[in-house]
Design an enzyme around this catalytic site. Structure first.
Site, PDB file in Angstrom:
ATOM      1  N   ASN A   1       0.877  -1.162   0.000  1.00  0.00           N
ATOM      2  CA  ASN A   1       0.000   0.000   0.000  1.00  0.00           C
ATOM      3  C   ASN A   1       0.920   1.219   0.000  1.00  0.00           C
ATOM      4  O   ASN A   1       1.565   1.504   1.022  1.00  0.00           O
ATOM      5  CB  ASN A   1      -0.903   0.004   1.234  1.00  0.00           C
ATOM      6  CG  ASN A   1      -1.798   1.221   1.307  1.00  0.00           C
ATOM      7  OD1 ASN A   1      -1.642   2.175   0.552  1.00  0.00           O
ATOM      8  ND2 ASN A   1      -2.733   1.201   2.222  1.00  0.00           N
TER       9      ASN A   1
ATOM     10  N   ALA B   1       0.429   4.197   0.361  1.00  0.00           N
ATOM     11  CA  ALA B   1       0.076   5.218   1.344  1.00  0.00           C
ATOM     12  C   ALA B   1       0.558   4.859   2.747  1.00  0.00           C
ATOM     13  O   ALA B   1       0.442   5.662   3.669  1.00  0.00           O
ATOM     14  CB  ALA B   1      -1.439   5.436   1.359  1.00  0.00           C
ATOM     15  N   CYS B   2       1.108   3.665   2.926  1.00  0.00           N
ATOM     16  CA  CYS B   2       1.539   3.179   4.240  1.00  0.00           C
ATOM     17  C   CYS B   2       3.048   3.322   4.382  1.00  0.00           C
ATOM     18  O   CYS B   2       3.811   2.775   3.585  1.00  0.00           O
ATOM     19  CB  CYS B   2       1.122   1.706   4.379  1.00  0.00           C
ATOM     20  SG  CYS B   2       1.811   0.888   5.833  1.00  0.00           S
ATOM     21  N   GLY B   3       3.477   4.028   5.423  1.00  0.00           N
ATOM     22  CA  GLY B   3       4.907   4.228   5.663  1.00  0.00           C
ATOM     23  C   GLY B   3       5.661   2.926   5.884  1.00  0.00           C
ATOM     24  O   GLY B   3       6.769   2.752   5.373  1.00  0.00           O
TER      25      GLY B   3
END
Length: 140
Positions: A9, A11-13
């Site tokens: 993902n 958007a996931c750090g």
């Protein structure tokens, strides 16, 4: 290493850091953006079997409809939970990485090192500024 796959993902750090660590080790993985292309129920079953975990262990609560769907209720069967993941792929915790050395939910990000067949890596700086030190712990 022949094939590395990351269920990612962007958007996931944590997911970005795992991807960065894989690339830092010199590999270019196959990237599955599972929010755009969710794994099938059969693929999810296979990943769970490879990781040796249950469906509930793969569920993510934070930033998902977990609470509003009432998924903490033990009444839900594994098949029903897989259906929920299909309907709401954001419920799948990430990143999941598969290599010839195994499959693992890589949280925290340095867990991916167990799945990479290289010698010790140079230190890697995550997005949050923390340095990941490779202690050479590997599977296989």
């Amino acid at each position: 290493m022949s094939e590395i796959t990351i269920y990612h993902n962007p958007a996931c750090g944590t997911s970005r850091n795992v991807l960065g660590l894989i690339r830092h080790a010199g590999f270019e993985p196959r990237i599955v953006e599972y929010l755009k292309t969710p794994p099938t129920k059969e693929e999810l079953r296979q990943l769970l079997a490879e990781m040796g975990i249950g469906v509930r262990d793969l569920l993510r609560e934070k930033g998902t409809p977990y609470a509003e769907l009432g998924l903490s209720d033990p009444k839900w069967t594994d098949e029903e939970l897989l259906d929920f993941i299909q309907q709401h792929p954001i419920l799948m915790n990430r990143p999941v990485v598969r290599t010839p050395l195994g499959t693992k939910l890589c949280r925290p990000s340095d867990e991916v090192l167990e799945l990479l067949p290289v010698g010790k890596l140079e230190p890697f700086v995550r997005e949050d500024g923390e340095t990941v030190i490779d202690h050479g712990k590997r599977r296989g």
